[in-house]
Design an enzyme around this catalytic site. Structure first.
Site, PDB file in Angstrom:
ATOM      1  CG  ASP A 414      23.204   2.955 -19.936  1.00 14.49           C
ATOM      2  OD1 ASP A 414      23.149   2.334 -18.860  1.00 14.49           O
ATOM      3  OD2 ASP A 414      22.248   3.623 -20.391  1.00 14.49           O
ATOM      4  CD  GLU A 417      23.658  -3.396 -16.561  1.00 17.38           C
ATOM      5  OE1 GLU A 417      23.936  -2.276 -16.127  1.00 17.38           O
ATOM      6  OE2 GLU A 417      23.024  -3.577 -17.639  1.00 17.38           O
TER       7      GLU A 417
END
Length: 762
Positions: A414, A417
């Protein structure tokens, strides 16, 4: 990023210099180097006090031409993508009038000592071109930043697609796209997976080989051009010719890296704990046993964030209060025939026992002054693992090895970003602007490699949220999905199709939506979303504060899930398509209609249905009235669910039909062989034993289909010939007792194979 004020003027803060001619060119082996000054050279005096762009032309793959535009020859700090060089044959011509390089059918031509232009042609026809003003080096005299820009022409009615997992309109014309990874959910213009590659309806694609932010203006600054620009003194891109979209994607993956085939078991159903729900050993086993009690096959169970203690992500250690015996729990799950996936991210909270260890060893990103780069977003005092440091990578992988040895089979990678790009230092000195996007590649690679080492290459699989270029076997989306709206299903689908046109083979999303609210999702929405999700390449039930098990909705939801988990019966077809189309040829398993029907102008805007492999059309229903509006290209189409036959005319046909809550259009195109096993209860099994061979509306001539085993290797083949109303079936490599079903118009004829053969006269 816009530099102009209308068509005639540049914006005041920019000084724009464009090549006015190609002055000369040189050949060096299979490379052309051309020099393009910013004014026409009419005399010797014109050669003074001006700049030039050095244009380097190469071909690393047949039908692919690389272009590097360089103003100043500055030092590169990286990181850079790894590009494959297959060293194809090229034809080069350099004389006092022209410089050209041809690779396969694609040719680039630069005329010398005349107005600047750079044309890409194939078989004498224009593909795209750069003319006098589009190419430029641009100086912002306010911010003291330099940019390089290119503009490539678009034809009349040309459509542009791709650029990663974008949830805006499927056709990208008119959009501004900045390839900068962000955690923006699925309802905004931001994207987790930004890929600087677009594909055109005119049979070519363009890959911009820059890891930093690339800004695309797709007919949005100059309306008949695709513009791309980036900070710096150079710009590298590749023009990739098909001429079909499938061939474009094939050559693109030859250039950037082949799609990896995930293990067969990953194509089954994944169920998660959800995010902020209460989960313990008792809860986990209750849900797993509940799936078995409801006769719903489950292949993978996923533990989300709270398998670790709160405020401590990541410790990469089990919360012993909730899971006192993790090894024992994993064994219980494995004994039920189910794989295990656990969540992780590349950050370490300050409260985590790993934080001090990583800090002391220099494994975290630092600020320019040497302090650890921290913030309180997501976890308190978050630090970032520095994957440019080989020692940090090994340290992180060693922590994961403990989990893999314990029995974990896969990881959901996960985040990745929100990587700092200002006031930050990386171990290897990488440029932070380039590292922001590249970081996710390094993070995913580190995790993927350790799974390969511990489990074997055939068993390695990730559920990765963010991405830049590397071809991890599964990508997923779903964070911040608003589950209240059926429109979110459409948004998910067009994001997935855009992503799958960007060089990736497999995709998934959170069935039912991640973000919850009062009364959401409704049972109706859950059922429709389940159909779409279970007919995606990979299928996962996941949410935020609500469990996604079907019996929490209604009995019909259980029946619906059970029905569409029967996708398992299609695994001989699905895995063969995955091995042949995706892994071997670079084409996605789920694909937009125009990939299969490029000659049909009606399919180029269609992002509400898709082909599942080359033979099955899926048109999800995104409303609670059961209304389906779908398009059928020319030919006969047969419902795989109830056998209904649709005859689309030569011009194709739009169909409006109402379906009951447990049905939707899942249609097989004519002249297709579909191999199934209705007894399947797992995704991985022997795809050649005791199978059902379905022949759909076979036309005169020959058709064949290979069948792979559960490792993706060709094992069996089915050949069918039809002539004078007679169908002959020959098979090689099948075992056990197999049955043939001939679907002819609205009738179905059942045949038994004898010594691998069967025939029927119609």
């Amino acid at each position: 990023m816009k530099f102009t004020n209308g068509y005639w003027l540049n914006r005041e803060e920019y000084d724009v210099n464009s090549p006015k001619e190609t002055y000369d060119a040189q050949q060096n082996g299979k490379t052309i180097t051309a020099f393009a000054p910013y004014t026409r050279i009419m005399s010797r005096g014109d050669q003074l006090n001006l700049g030039t762009t050095t244009i380097t032309l190469t071909s690393p793959v047949e039908n692919v031409i690389g272009v590097k535009l360089e103003h100043f020859d500055t030092n590169e700090h990286g990181p850079e993508f790894k590009i494959n060089n297959l060293d194809p044959e090229v034809a080069i011509e350099v004389n006092d009038q022209v410089a050209s390089l041809q690779s396969g059918d694609l040719k680039v031509t630069l005329p010398l000592r005349t107005d600047f232009e750079m044309k890409f042609t194939a078989n004498g026809q224009l593909v795209t071109q750069s003319e006098t003003k589009p190419q430029a080096t641009i100086w912002n005299h306010d911010t003291k930043v330099n940019y390089m820009r290119e503009q490539l022409s678009m034809g009349i009615d040309e459509k542009i697609y791709g650029l990663g997992e974008r949830f805006t309109n499927f056709v990208k014309n008119g959009q501004v796209v900045d390839t900068w990874n962000q955690d923006g959910g699925t309802g905004s213009e931001q994207a987790y997976k930004n890929i600087p590659f677009y594909i055109s309806s005119n049979g070519y694609g363009v890959f911009v080989d820059e890891s930093q932010r690339v800004s695309f203006e797709i007919g949005s600054e100059n309306v008949d051009r695709v513009q791309f620009s980036t900070e710096g003194q150079s710009l590298q891109y590749y023009v990739i010719y098909g001429p079909t979209p499938k061939e474009v994607l094939h050559r693109y993956t030859q250039l950037t890296g082949a799609i990896k085939l995930p293990p067969a078991w990953s194509f089954g159903l994944w169920l998660t704990t959800s995010f902020t729900t209460d989960y313990s050993e008792e809860t986990v086993l209750k849900f797993i046993d509940g799936m078995q009690e409801h006769h719903i096959p489950l292949d993978v169970f996923h533990f989300d964030c709270f398998w670790q203690k709160g405020f401590e992500w990541c410790t990469l250690e089990w919360d012993k209060e909730q899971f006192p015996d993790p090894e024992g729990l994993l064994k219980k799950i494995h004994d039920r025939g189910i794989k295990v996936c656990v969540w992780l991210n590349p950050y370490i909270a300050q409260k985590s026992p790993l934080f001090k260890e990583a800090k002391d060893k220099g494994y975290l990103l630092t600020r320019e002054n040497g302090d650890i780069w921290q913030w309180d977003l997501w976890q308190a005092g978050n630090g970032f693992v520095d994957f440019t440091n080989p020692a940090a990578v090994k340290w992180y992988q060693d922590k994961l090895k403990v989990l893999l040895d314990m029995g974990v089979d896969s990881f959901k990678t996960d985040f990745g970003e929100r990587i700092p790009a200002e006031d930050v230092k990386f171990f290897d000195g990488s440029n932070p602007q380039q590292e922001h996007n590249y970081y996710t590649l390094q993070y995913n690679r580190a995790v993927y490699e350790v799974i390969q080492q511990e489990k074997g290459a055939d068993e390695a699989v990730l559920f990765a949220r963010s991405q830049r270029l590397v071809h991890n076997p599964i990508q997923y989306t779903g964070a911040a999905t608003i589950s209240r709206s059926t429109a979110q299903c459409v948004i998910q689908l067009r994001g997935g199709l855009s992503f799958l046109l960007s060089g990736f083979g497999f995709w998934s999303h959170d069935i039912g939506g991640f973000e919850d609210g009062p009364g959401t999702p409704t049972a109706d929405l859950y059922k429709r979303w389940s159909q779409f999700g279970l007919l995606s390449s990979h299928s996962r039930y996941h949410g935020s504060d609500v469990y996604r098990v079907p019996w929490n909705f209604d009995d019909e939801a259980v029946e619906n899930t059970r029905k569409y988990v029967n996708k398992l019966s299609l695994m001989p077809y699905i895995y063969t398509e995955a091995a042949h189309a995706a892994a071997a040829y670079g084409n996605p398993l789920m694909r937009p209609m125009f990939l299969e029907f490029g000659d049909d102008d009606n399919v180029y805007d269609n992002a509400t249905q898709y082909m599942f492999g080359s033979k099955i059309l899926v048109a999800p229903i995104f409303n609670d009235q059961g209304k389906a509006h779908f398009y059928l290209p020319s030919g006969k189409w047969t419902s795989i669910l109830d056998g209904k036959v649709y005859q689309a005319p030569r011009t194709g046909e739009w169909v409006n039909e109402v379906f009951d809550e447990l049905d939707l259009p899942v249609l097989v195109r004519q002249n297709s062989i579909i191999v199934r096993n209705e007894k399947a209860v797992d995704a991985a099994y022997d795809y050649t034993k005791d199978v059902d061979i379905h022949l759909y509306q076979i036309q005169d001539g020959n058709v064949s289909s290979k069948v792979v085993d559960e490792h993706g290797q060709d094992t069996a083949e089915i050949k069918v010939e039809r002539a004078n109303g007679r169908i002959v079936i020959n098979t090689v490599g099948l075992t056990g007792d197999s049955t043939v079903y001939v679907h002819e118009n609205n009738d179905t004829i059942k045949l038994s194979l004898v010594d691998g053969k069967a025939e029927v006269t119609l």
